[in-house]
Design an enzyme around this catalytic site. Structure first.
Site, PDB file in Angstrom:
ATOM      1  N   CYS A  42      18.680  -1.946 -14.075  1.00 38.23           N
ATOM      2  CA  CYS A  42      18.719  -2.168 -15.517  1.00 38.23           C
ATOM      3  C   CYS A  42      19.523  -1.112 -16.263  1.00 38.23           C
ATOM      4  CB  CYS A  42      17.306  -2.232 -16.076  1.00 38.23           C
ATOM      5  SG  CYS A  42      16.398  -0.672 -15.951  1.00 38.23           S
ATOM      6  N   CYS A  81      13.685  -3.425  -1.050  1.00 37.29           N
ATOM      7  CA  CYS A  81      14.653  -2.519  -1.656  1.00 37.29           C
ATOM      8  C   CYS A  81      16.043  -3.153  -1.654  1.00 37.29           C
ATOM      9  CB  CYS A  81      14.662  -1.195  -0.905  1.00 37.29           C
ATOM     10  SG  CYS A  81      15.937  -0.041  -1.456  1.00 37.29           S
ATOM     11  N   ASP A 384      57.134 -32.706  22.717  1.00 39.45           N
ATOM     12  CA  ASP A 384      58.421 -32.141  23.116  1.00 39.45           C
ATOM     13  C   ASP A 384      59.161 -33.024  24.107  1.00 39.45           C
ATOM     14  OD1 ASP A 384      59.801 -29.915  22.180  1.00 39.45           O
ATOM     15  OD2 ASP A 384      59.607 -28.851  24.080  1.00 39.45           O
ATOM     16  N   ASP A 770      52.844 -16.146  25.569  1.00 41.00           N
ATOM     17  CA  ASP A 770      51.609 -15.715  24.918  1.00 41.00           C
ATOM     18  C   ASP A 770      51.432 -14.200  24.974  1.00 41.00           C
ATOM     19  OD1 ASP A 770      51.366 -15.808  27.627  1.00 41.00           O
ATOM     20  OD2 ASP A 770      49.631 -17.125  27.687  1.00 41.00           O
TER      21      ASP A 770
END
Length: 1069
Positions: A42, A81, A384, A770
């Protein structure tokens, strides 16, 4: 700070600071002055308790919360909390709530169940203050309300904070409330009661608290993915960590110390043992077999180096967990459009005869039915081979997807590839409660069977190609009739064209792409096809993330994309991740996994080890990329905080520190220069060709655009999309213009004089593009992540017979040899960038391992040579040498056991991996080495023919297919000569007596080590298991040979004293 004659007391560990009055006339200024804390909820100050101590709500972390907020959180909130999430314990004076411990040790019966008092405080807790002292407050001071220090204009003046009377033991606010009459003092509600124990706040506290919570939920429930790129792991100060939606989307799970610490200690111990072993081997040569001894020592040194390259990248293995619920809370707010990032999925195929269209169709269907917003998914299929069969099969797949996709999402089907869903033997009614499920499932299975019949009919029709070529339904010749000479083709089957599913829902986009091919151009095989897909998707959808899968790898877990987004879209660490790699899992492999097709050791041990460094290597499929990383951009740099300086050090120390700082700054400058030299992707000046213009021209927008076009190509639409980090398309672009631009970017000459294949996209120069692509991204400072969900994200098919498996390994090894002989070799490329040294070791190991085939072949031949010649590579073994050998073999075994423990790998998988390492090393790796040398150095292309000899029907029938290939010659030769060596050695020992059995055991152990590793290879040569078992056949041959030799040695028909010769009396002359 001016204490005003007061005593200072406090505790640094508990973050307490208290001022005690010296006399009644002294004044305590404010709670902020007393404790230095304000409520983080607050904004009011933390009040003092009755005992004069600062109020502490949480005893675990002491998070600053005032008592009213504490009371409200226990009564209306989650009772924990906000910082550490520890449940609040009941404090004296607080009413009991549900969940409190019965025995809390607090004697407080008066207020234990006083809920009305708590409610009164939350509504009118400003009445807890008795007097006001307006003269002591500075004019114009602001009032800390529930808006993080900002005064809410909606709060009336009579709701402002009150101030406690400055009497001894009371508290005083420095903030001046604005009343119409400053001289008027409000009367205390109960003058005789000390209201300071209640704290202070505002009159409309509860209403303000509810309004504040509503605003906070509106503000933070959905956090946009625009965090600071400089944030590293665990740093995100701008995002409040106060509820589940704001928590990290993933976390690292380190291996238990009880498993990893002994493993690391054993690695160090094994290094010491290796040092002692080589010390003994080098200082104790075998004089009568010096050549054999020298060759064996050289091979053993190479094996030790290979072990180091393979072992140390596994020093920091980790696992990871993802939180899909947090991802939804953060990016999918109810009632609002999803803010999950878009994903473009790439599927590549070439020959529909070798890659069945039904398998490709199942992969596409699993992608279209993935659990992800449909407007954020686009599937691009690269053909392809320009086959009309693939085009027609994809058209049928799009039509069947209109039924299959809503069925999967309605009943949460897993897996969402229909072939595997309907064929798996499982309880398909588990967790299904809808009464219409059984009926709709039967109907869907019938529809899928009809779909399969249509695909099979297309395949049967495509077996015989017409002489004039294929024609389309309207009579137009198929553009891809000539596979090597055809234009580019794009067809959008689903998405943004009005086609919806049977329930009138939108479907993901499905696009067919076949890039242009012309004679005389190098099309770079799969890497070139993937780069074409990057450009097409950048023009048509431009999602910030990409997923590539092989045509036979379907999505087994429908939440796979969400698993990847938990890493990519994490505001704390996602900005530095270039790709998320998933492990490869396979269907249709025999239980014993004879040829180690699952590759479990690599995916569950090696990859987890790399994940603890800079990330796993890219393995070609099942990988989600960041588009910006594929474009060659560097990873965002983490901003380092400036170090604190101090003036308390002596001058001589500062002088030394200054020297160190200067040296360090010089070193940093050198590293920065080297790094800048290696950043070719950002040095646009190096891409320029021809003459240099003037400085003014270089700074002009036209020159900058020219540089980008030389880098990305001559497409302004694609160049513009490449600069959009979060993806998206231009608003004024029409679909027709985008399609024309897409055709341009897949033309065969588009990549000429650009950085495609060099610094951008999939890198050219190797059949294993890759490894090279992942290495380039890691060299730019990116890191990758290894994601292993409980349900495998992807599953595929693998070649399970011996010949096909060896040819697969041959292709991988050939790519490694090509990288080793190229300029991108990790031994000498990428220094000064962001590649960590242990990560570099793993890349060096990935390109060096084919060279191990030569010493491995020689070393496996030594046992047979020793048995045939009677020599050995080790001299007479002493006690010290025997201890060394036992310690070495023991450390090897224990290292494997500990790896199996933390990697969760079975002993069968580990042993199969060891066996196939020898089988592949003496066959596929050896041929790949020579083939790579011929290709790179001499430009000679070599191919190995595979001929099918036999086939059977039934389960795992492909396992028993025998295909002859030249790759089978080296292991077969090794197996034969070692078996012959064992027979000759035993026969020689039998002939020479018991003294020769001692030296024979070492040679036999060596030979049996080779035979056991080649046993699966022998099993593959002999064929199916329902015939005579292989092990019986092998041992039958060995035992028969040994018994035969014993029979010859014993010779029971000859007398022990030798034959008795008597003179017969006959003259034979």
């Amino acid at each position: 700070m001016n204490t005003g004659g007061r005593l200072i007391a406090g505790s640094h560990n508990r973050n307490e600071f208290v001022l005690i009055n010296a006399d009644e006339s002294a004044r305590i200024r404010s709670v902020e002055e007393l404790s230095g804390q304000t409520c983080q909820i607050c904004g009011d100050e933390i009040e003092l308790s009755v005992d004069g101590e600062s109020f502490v709500a949480c005893n675990e972390c002491a998070f600053p919360v005032c008592r009213p907020c504490y009371e409200y959180e226990r009564r209306e909130g989650n009772q924990s909390c906000p910082q550490c999430k520890t449940r609040y314990k009941r404090i004296k004076g607080s009413p009991r709530v549900e969940g409190d411990e019965e025995d809390d040790g607090i004697d407080d019966l008066d207020f234990e169940f006083d809920y009305s008092r708590s409610g009164l405080e939350s509504e009118t807790f400003s009445r807890r203050n008795s007097e006001f002292d307006l003269a002591s407050a500075p004019p114009g001071s602001q009032i800390p309300l529930l808006t993080y220090g900002e005064e809410d204009v909606e709060i009336s003046s009579d709701s402002h904070a009150l101030i406690v009377s400055p009497s001894p033991g009371h508290i005083h606010r420095v903030h001046q409330p604005h009343f119409p009459d400053p001289a008027a003092h409000p009367r205390p509600m109960v003058p005789q009661k000390d209201l300071a124990v209640y704290g202070y706040g505002s009159v409309a506290w509860k209403d303000r608290m509810e309004e504040w919570k509503r605003k906070q939920n509106e503000k933070y429930q959905v956090v946009k993915h625009d965090g600071d790129s400089s944030l590293g792991d665990g740093d995100d100060a701008d995002i409040p960590m106060m509820d589940e939606g704001r928590q990290p989307l993933s976390r690292k799970v380190p291996i238990k110390s009880s498993k990893i610490n002994p493993y690391r200690m054993l690695i160090v111990l094994r290094l010491v043992i290796l040092g002692l072993f080589f010390h003994y081997r080098i200082l104790h040569p075998v004089n009568d077999a010096y050549a054999l001894w020298l060759i064996s020592v050289i091979c053993e040194i190479w094996f030790a180096v290979s072990w180091v390259l393979d072992q140390f990248p596994k020093w920091y293995p980790i696992e990871r967990e993802t939180y899909l619920d947090r991802l939804s809370l953060r990016y999918e707010k109810e009632g609002k459009p999803s803010e999950l990032a878009g994903v473009d999925v790439f599927v590549s195929t070439v020959d529909p005869m070798k890659e069945p269209p039904l398998i490709t169709a199942n992969t596409v269907l699993s992608i279209l039915a993935v659990d992800y917003p449909v407007d954020r998914v686009a599937c691009y299929v690269s053909d392809d081979g320009a086959a009309m069969l693939t085009f027609e099969a994809l058209s049928e797949t799009a039509e069947f997807a209109r039924k299959w996709v809503p069925f999967c999402k309605k009943y949460t089907i897993e897996p969402r590839a229909p072939e595997w869903y309907f064929c798996h033997k499982m309880d398909y009614l588990k967790n299904k409660v809808h009464p219409a499920f059984v009926r709709e499932r039967r109907a869907m299975k019938r529809d899928y069977e009809e779909f399969k019949v249509k695909i099979n009919a297309l395949v049967a029709t495509a077996q015989k190609v017409p002489e004039e070529g294929w024609t389309m339904q309207d009579g137009t010749p198929w553009p891809g009739n000539n596979v090597r000479d055809h234009p580019g083709m794009i067809q959008v089957f689903l998405g943004n064209n009005g086609v919806r599913d049977v329930e009138n829902n939108e479907l993901p986009r499905l696009v067919y792409v076949s890039r242009e091919k012309r004679p005389g151009f190098d099309h770079h095989k799969k890497a070139g096809a993937m780069n074409s897909l990057i450009r097409v998707s950048g023009v048509l959808s431009n999602a910030p993330y990409l997923l590539n899968v092989d045509c036979d790898h379907y999505i087994n877990n429908s939440k796979a994309l969400r698993e990847a987004m938990c890493f990519m879209m994490d505001p704390q660490s996602g900005k530095k991740i270039c790709y998320v790699q998933f492990p490869q899992r396979f269907d249709g492999i025999d239980k014993s996994d004879r040829y180690s097709n699952r590759n479990v050791v690599f995916f569950d041990i090696n990859m987890k080890g790399l994940d603890g460094l800079q990330g796993p290597i890219y393995v070609g499929t099942g990988c989600v990329f960041r588009r910006q990383a594929l474009y060659g951009f560097d990873a965002p740099k983490k901003k380092k905080t400036k170090r604190m300086t101090c003036n308390c050090w002596p001058k001589w120390c500062l002088f030394c520190c200054g020297l160190r700082k200067n040296r360090k700054s010089k070193t940093t400058d050198k590293k920065k220069k080297n790094r800048e030299a290696s950043k070719q992707i950002h040095a646009l000046e190096n891409i320029e060709e021809g003459t240099k213009g003037t400085n003014d021209a270089a700074k002009s927008p036209e020159a900058a655009q020219l540089k980008l076009e030389k880098k990305f190509g001559q497409s302004p639409v694609f160049v513009a999309s490449a600069g959009m980090e979060n993806g998206g398309l231009a608003r004024n672009a029409s679909p027709a213009s985008l399609l024309r631009e897409a055709i341009q970017v897949i033309s065969c000459g588009y990549e000429d004089k650009t950085e495609w294949g060099k610094e951008i996209g999939w890198i050219y120069g190797s059949v294993t593009e890759d490894i090279l692509t992942g290495f380039k991204m890691h060299s730019h400072g990116w890191r990758s992540v290894y994601c292993t969900p409980k349900i495998p994200a992807f599953k595929g098919s693998a070649p399970i017979n011996l010949s096909d498996r060896l040819h697969q390994v041959l292709r991988w090894a050939l790519g490694s040899v090509e990288i080793f002989l190229s300029r991108h070799c990790p031994i000498w490329y990428g220094y000064g960038g962001g590649l960590k040294w242990l990560e570099r070791l793993s890349y060096i190991n990935s390109v060096v391992y084919p060279w191990t085939s030569i010493p491995l072949l020689v070393y496996c031949s030594l046992p047979a040579i020793c048995l045939l010649t009677g020599k050995f590579i080790v001299p007479e073994i002493s006690n010290y040498a025997s201890i060394l050998f036992m310690a070495l073999f023991g450390s090897i075994a224990v290292t494997g056991i500990l790896e199996m423990q933390w990697g969760k790998v079975g002993i069968d998988d580990w042993w199969r991996n060891e066996q196939f390492w020898v089988i592949g090393g003496v066959s596929a790796h050896l041929f790949a080495l020579f083939q790579g040398l011929l290709k790179v150095l001499a430009g000679v292309e070599t191919n190995f023919t595979v001929t099918s000899k036999a086939a059977d029907d039934g389960e795992f029938s492909e396992l028993y297919i025998f295909k002859w290939t030249s790759l089978l010659i080296p292991p077969t030769t090794l197996l034969i000569i070692n078996v012959i060596g064992v027979i000759v050695g035993i026969s020689d020992a039998i002939s020479n007596g018991y003294d020769s059995w001692g030296p024979l055991f070492g040679r036999l152990f060596f030979a049996f080590w080779v035979i056991l590793h080649l046993y699966p290879f022998l099993k593959g040569l002999l064929g199916k298991q329902d015939r005579m078992p292989t092990i019986i056949l092998v041992w039958s041959i060995l035992l028969a040979s040994i018994l035969t030799l014993l029979w010859v040695r014993v010779n029971p028909f000859v007398a022990k004293g030798g034959p008795i010769l008597e003179i017969c009396g006959l003259d034979c002359l």
